[in-house]
Design an enzyme around this catalytic site. Sequence first.
Site, PDB file in Angstrom:
ATOM      1  N   LEU A  13       0.806  -1.211   0.000  1.00 54.32           N
ATOM      2  CA  LEU A  13       0.000   0.000   0.000  1.00 54.32           C
ATOM      3  C   LEU A  13       0.838   1.259   0.000  1.00 54.32           C
ATOM      4  O   LEU A  13       1.855   1.344   0.658  1.00 54.32           O
ATOM      5  CB  LEU A  13      -0.884  -0.018   1.251  1.00 54.32           C
ATOM      6  N   LEU A 161       2.321  -0.249  -5.370  1.00 56.35           N
ATOM      7  CA  LEU A 161       3.621  -0.211  -4.717  1.00 56.35           C
ATOM      8  C   LEU A 161       3.612   0.957  -3.735  1.00 56.35           C
ATOM      9  O   LEU A 161       2.895   1.940  -3.932  1.00 56.35           O
ATOM     10  CB  LEU A 161       4.747   0.017  -5.730  1.00 56.35           C
ATOM     11  N   ASP A 162       4.425   0.853  -2.692  1.00 52.23           N
ATOM     12  CA  ASP A 162       4.604   2.001  -1.803  1.00 52.23           C
ATOM     13  C   ASP A 162       5.013   3.221  -2.615  1.00 52.23           C
ATOM     14  O   ASP A 162       5.697   3.111  -3.636  1.00 52.23           O
ATOM     15  CB  ASP A 162       5.728   1.741  -0.791  1.00 52.23           C
ATOM     16  N   LYS A 163       4.663   4.376  -2.118  1.00 55.35           N
ATOM     17  CA  LYS A 163       5.076   5.627  -2.756  1.00 55.35           C
ATOM     18  C   LYS A 163       6.584   5.652  -2.973  1.00 55.35           C
ATOM     19  O   LYS A 163       7.066   6.052  -4.045  1.00 55.35           O
ATOM     20  CB  LYS A 163       4.651   6.809  -1.886  1.00 55.35           C
ATOM     21  N   ARG A 267       8.761  -5.286   3.653  1.00 55.65           N
ATOM     22  CA  ARG A 267       9.369  -4.437   4.678  1.00 55.65           C
ATOM     23  C   ARG A 267       9.157  -5.021   6.071  1.00 55.65           C
ATOM     24  O   ARG A 267      10.075  -5.043   6.910  1.00 55.65           O
ATOM     25  CB  ARG A 267       8.809  -3.021   4.576  1.00 55.65           C
TER      26      ARG A 267
END
Length: 342
Positions: A13, A161-163, A267
Site C-alpha cells: 500500500l 507499490l509504496d510511494k 518491509r
Amino acid sequence: MDGAQDTVDDDLLDDAAAETDDSGELLTADLPESLAGQRLDKVLAPLFPDLSRARLQALIGEGRLSLDGQPVTDAARKARAGTYVLRVPPPAPAEPEPQALPLSILYEDEHLIVVDKAAGMAVHPAPGTPDGTLVNALLHHCGDSLSGVGGVARPGIVHRLDKDTSGVMVAAKSDVAHQGLSKLFAAHDIDRLYVALVRGAPSPLAGTIETQLGRSTSDRKKMAVLKSGGRLAITHYKVEATFGPPERPLAARVACRLETGRTHQIRVHMASKGSPCLADPVYGASQPAQPVRERIAAAGLARQALHAAVLGFVHPVTGETLRFETPPPADMATLEASLATL
C-alpha cells in the site's frame, strides 16, 4: 492473495494512504470531568456533530485526534477530561485530474500498460497526496481508454507499490484486461521479484517467511506480524550478496519473491528477521552500523531500499507470456556499489 479484495490492497500500500498530513480543518472540543471514564468515541460524537460516529472512529484510528497535544488512536479507550483537537482532512477530489508527468513505459497495447514507477510517486490520490500520482499520469497518457473497473479514484489500478518503492507495475486499459489481471493476482499466478538492501543479513541466508500480517495494535500507521488475525503473508527470500565481514555482515542484498502481496509485506518480513530495508523510515527500528549510514547518506538514499525488479504474467487477452525486469534506480545502485567496498 485470498480473494478479489487482494486486487485492491495487493503489493504494498502507498505510504501516503496510511500517513496523516498537516492539512485540513482543526476541530476543538473540551471534555468535562463529568464525562470522563466513558467510551471515548461515544462521548466525543456529540461534541463533533458534523461527523458520524463511524467517521470519528476512522479519524481517531488514523491518528488525527490529540488530547492536550498527545495523540490518541484508540476510539474505545476510556475518555479523559481535557481539550481534544481533531484534524479533519480536506475532501479528496471526486475525480483525479490528468497530469503530464514523466512515465517510464516498458510495454503498452490496447489492453494494458507496464511502467517502471519512480520512487516518490504515489500510485493513486490519497489524503496528503491529492495529485502527482501514477493515476494522474496514466489519465493524461491513456485518456479515456483507462479501465474504469478500479473506480473513479483508482482507474486501471490492479496492484500497488509504496510511494517510495520503485519498480515495475502493470495497469489495465480495458475492463477485460483489468478483470483478467485481477484473477491472475488472486490466483498467485504472477511472477514478482523484489530487490532489497537490508541491515545485516537474515538468517538463514535463504528461506520462506510465512506469517499473519495485519495492522499494528500499537500504531495504526504500521503493519505487523500478528499472533492471531490478519492475513496470510508468504515471502520467499534469498541473500544474493553480503557486505562487510563474512562472519557478521553489515548489510546484504536480498531477492524477495512474493507469493502473497500484503501491505508493506517485504518491509515487515525483513524487519521481522532483524534485517529491515536500509533507510526504511517506518520499520528500520535501529540504525545500521556507522559505515553503512555514511554510505546511505553519500548515495542520497532517502527512502527504503526496495525495488520491484521483475513482473511476469500471461497477457489476460492475448495469452502472450510477458516478463519485465528493471535494475534498481541510481540511489540504490550507488549505495550497493559503495557497500561492496566495506
